[in-house]
Design a protein around this motif. Structure first.
Motif, mmCIF file in Angstrom:
data_model
loop_
_atom_site.group_PDB
_atom_site.id
_atom_site.type_symbol
_atom_site.label_atom_id
_atom_site.label_comp_id
_atom_site.label_asym_id
_atom_site.label_seq_id
_atom_site.Cartn_x
_atom_site.Cartn_y
_atom_site.Cartn_z
ATOM 1 N N ALA A 80 0.876 -1.361 -0.197
ATOM 2 C CA ALA A 80 -0.180 0.057 -0.081
ATOM 3 C C ALA A 80 0.787 1.430 -0.042
ATOM 4 O O ALA A 80 0.469 2.011 -0.529
ATOM 5 N N LYS A 81 1.999 1.314 0.806
ATOM 6 C CA LYS A 81 2.847 2.439 0.984
ATOM 7 C C LYS A 81 3.236 2.694 -0.637
ATOM 8 O O LYS A 81 3.484 3.842 -1.210
ATOM 9 N N ILE A 82 3.872 1.344 -1.243
ATOM 10 C CA ILE A 82 4.276 1.664 -2.608
ATOM 11 C C ILE A 82 3.219 2.343 -3.543
ATOM 12 O O ILE A 82 3.476 3.219 -4.548
ATOM 13 N N VAL A 83 1.947 1.596 -3.491
ATOM 14 C CA VAL A 83 1.226 2.152 -4.294
ATOM 15 C C VAL A 83 0.797 3.638 -4.179
ATOM 16 O O VAL A 83 0.569 4.749 -5.064
ATOM 17 N N HIS A 84 0.698 4.013 -3.022
ATOM 18 C CA HIS A 84 0.705 5.452 -2.451
ATOM 19 C C HIS A 84 1.760 6.293 -3.064
ATOM 20 O O HIS A 84 1.532 7.292 -3.648
ATOM 21 N N TYR A 85 3.026 5.814 -3.074
ATOM 22 C CA TYR A 85 3.971 6.758 -3.672
ATOM 23 C C TYR A 85 3.772 6.745 -5.262
ATOM 24 O O TYR A 85 4.274 7.773 -5.898
ATOM 25 N N GLN A 86 3.522 5.683 -5.737
ATOM 26 C CA GLN A 86 3.240 5.691 -7.413
ATOM 27 C C GLN A 86 2.111 6.813 -7.427
ATOM 28 O O GLN A 86 2.245 7.374 -8.592
ATOM 29 N N GLY A 87 1.132 6.699 -6.778
ATOM 30 C CA GLY A 87 0.011 7.824 -6.925
ATOM 31 C C GLY A 87 0.622 9.057 -6.777
ATOM 32 O O GLY A 87 0.224 9.948 -7.681
ATOM 33 N N LEU A 89 3.711 9.883 -7.595
ATOM 34 C CA LEU A 89 4.423 10.131 -8.883
ATOM 35 C C LEU A 89 3.466 10.388 -9.836
ATOM 36 O O LEU A 89 3.806 11.330 -10.864
ATOM 37 N N HIS A 90 2.117 9.774 -10.221
ATOM 38 C CA HIS A 90 1.216 10.108 -10.939
ATOM 39 C C HIS A 90 0.819 11.594 -10.931
ATOM 40 O O HIS A 90 0.620 12.204 -12.174
ATOM 41 N N PHE A 91 0.638 12.058 -9.412
ATOM 42 C CA PHE A 91 0.007 13.304 -9.528
ATOM 43 C C PHE A 91 1.234 14.265 -10.024
ATOM 44 O O PHE A 91 0.853 15.142 -10.694
ATOM 45 N N THR A 92 2.495 14.255 -9.704
ATOM 46 C CA THR A 92 3.588 14.880 -9.945
ATOM 47 C C THR A 92 3.373 15.139 -11.659
ATOM 48 O O THR A 92 3.807 16.162 -12.046
ATOM 49 N N LEU A 93 3.104 13.923 -12.354
ATOM 50 C CA LEU A 93 3.287 13.932 -13.795
ATOM 51 C C LEU A 93 1.918 14.441 -14.316
ATOM 52 O O LEU A 93 1.824 14.334 -15.599
ATOM 53 N N GLY A 94 1.059 14.847 -13.526
ATOM 54 C CA GLY A 94 -0.330 15.332 -14.044
ATOM 55 C C GLY A 94 -1.415 14.132 -14.299
ATOM 56 O O GLY A 94 -2.357 14.694 -14.826
ATOM 57 N N ASP A 95 -1.142 12.971 -14.041
ATOM 58 C CA ASP A 95 -1.961 12.085 -14.262
ATOM 59 C C ASP A 95 -2.882 11.770 -13.212
ATOM 60 O O ASP A 95 -2.574 10.930 -12.358
ATOM 61 N N TYR A 96 -3.798 12.586 -13.124
ATOM 62 C CA TYR A 96 -4.713 12.719 -11.781
ATOM 63 C C TYR A 96 -5.673 11.276 -11.708
ATOM 64 O O TYR A 96 -5.880 11.003 -10.689
ATOM 65 N N THR A 97 -5.917 10.777 -12.717
ATOM 66 C CA THR A 97 -6.918 9.638 -12.909
ATOM 67 C C THR A 97 -6.043 8.459 -12.166
ATOM 68 O O THR A 97 -6.454 7.794 -11.340
ATOM 69 N N ALA A 98 -4.817 8.384 -12.655
ATOM 70 C CA ALA A 98 -3.915 7.093 -12.292
ATOM 71 C C ALA A 98 -3.442 7.426 -10.796
ATOM 72 O O ALA A 98 -3.317 6.677 -9.756
ATOM 73 N N ALA A 99 -3.492 8.723 -10.327
ATOM 74 C CA ALA A 99 -3.034 9.152 -9.021
ATOM 75 C C ALA A 99 -4.258 8.783 -8.027
ATOM 76 O O ALA A 99 -3.994 8.079 -6.984
ATOM 77 N N LEU A 100 -5.395 9.185 -8.446
ATOM 78 C CA LEU A 100 -6.467 8.689 -7.650
ATOM 79 C C LEU A 100 -6.744 7.348 -7.313
ATOM 80 O O LEU A 100 -6.886 6.737 -6.360
ATOM 81 N N ARG A 101 -6.763 6.560 -8.604
ATOM 82 C CA ARG A 101 -6.805 5.038 -8.415
ATOM 83 C C ARG A 101 -5.823 4.562 -7.356
ATOM 84 O O ARG A 101 -6.223 3.819 -6.585
ATOM 85 N N CYS A 102 -4.515 4.981 -7.679
ATOM 86 C CA CYS A 102 -3.426 4.521 -6.313
ATOM 87 C C CYS A 102 -3.938 4.803 -5.243
ATOM 88 O O CYS A 102 -3.825 3.787 -4.009
#
Length: 142
Positions: A80-87, A89-102
């Protein structure tokens, strides 16, 4: 591993390159002693250092490797921590859909483990995502 504690401290002090070197040393030691959990921890620390250095493609590679090891070990909180970190990262890259999913994937695990610190970070990140997408009403829930 003590080496990983130093890695986090160095990155926190702004010396990401030294933190990366420390994490890589910790990884080499973990591989040498065949400690899968320490290998996973080191991979996550390497990913965090690359993220701090804004080398996002490399960051993703190391997070994926750490995630696979944590899954293999059945370490749900670390997954879960890694998935949060990936989220993040997605946020930083502007992929809010993927960030929200994570983030929404990590949330129930953080709640299950009752880790208030992780929950605080995650809910703040969820609010940031909702604000970035113009959903301020939902952001106020977090």
């Amino acid at each position: 591993m003590c080496q990983l504690a130093f890695t986090q401290r160095r990155r926190g002090l702004g010396d990401a390159q030294l933190a990366l070197s420390s994490a890589q040393e910790a990884h080499a030691l973990a591989v040498e002693v065949h400690s899968t959990i320490d290998i996973a921890h080191a991979l996550a620390a390497i990913a965090g250092s690359y993220q701090y250095l804004r080398e996002y493609t490399t960051t993703r590679t190391y997070y994926d490797q750490a995630l696979n090891l944590y899954k293999e070990l059945g370490r749900r909180l670390e997954v879960a921590k890694i998935v949060h970190y990936q989220g993040a990262l997605h946020f930083t890259l502007g992929d809010y859909t993927a960030a929200l999913r994570c983030m929404t994937e990590a949330l129930p695990v953080f709640e299950e483990f009752s880790d208030k610190n992780l929950l605080a970070h995650l809910t703040t990140d969820l609010a940031r995502i909702y604000i970035a997408t113009g959903s301020t009403e939902i952001a106020h829930e977090y």
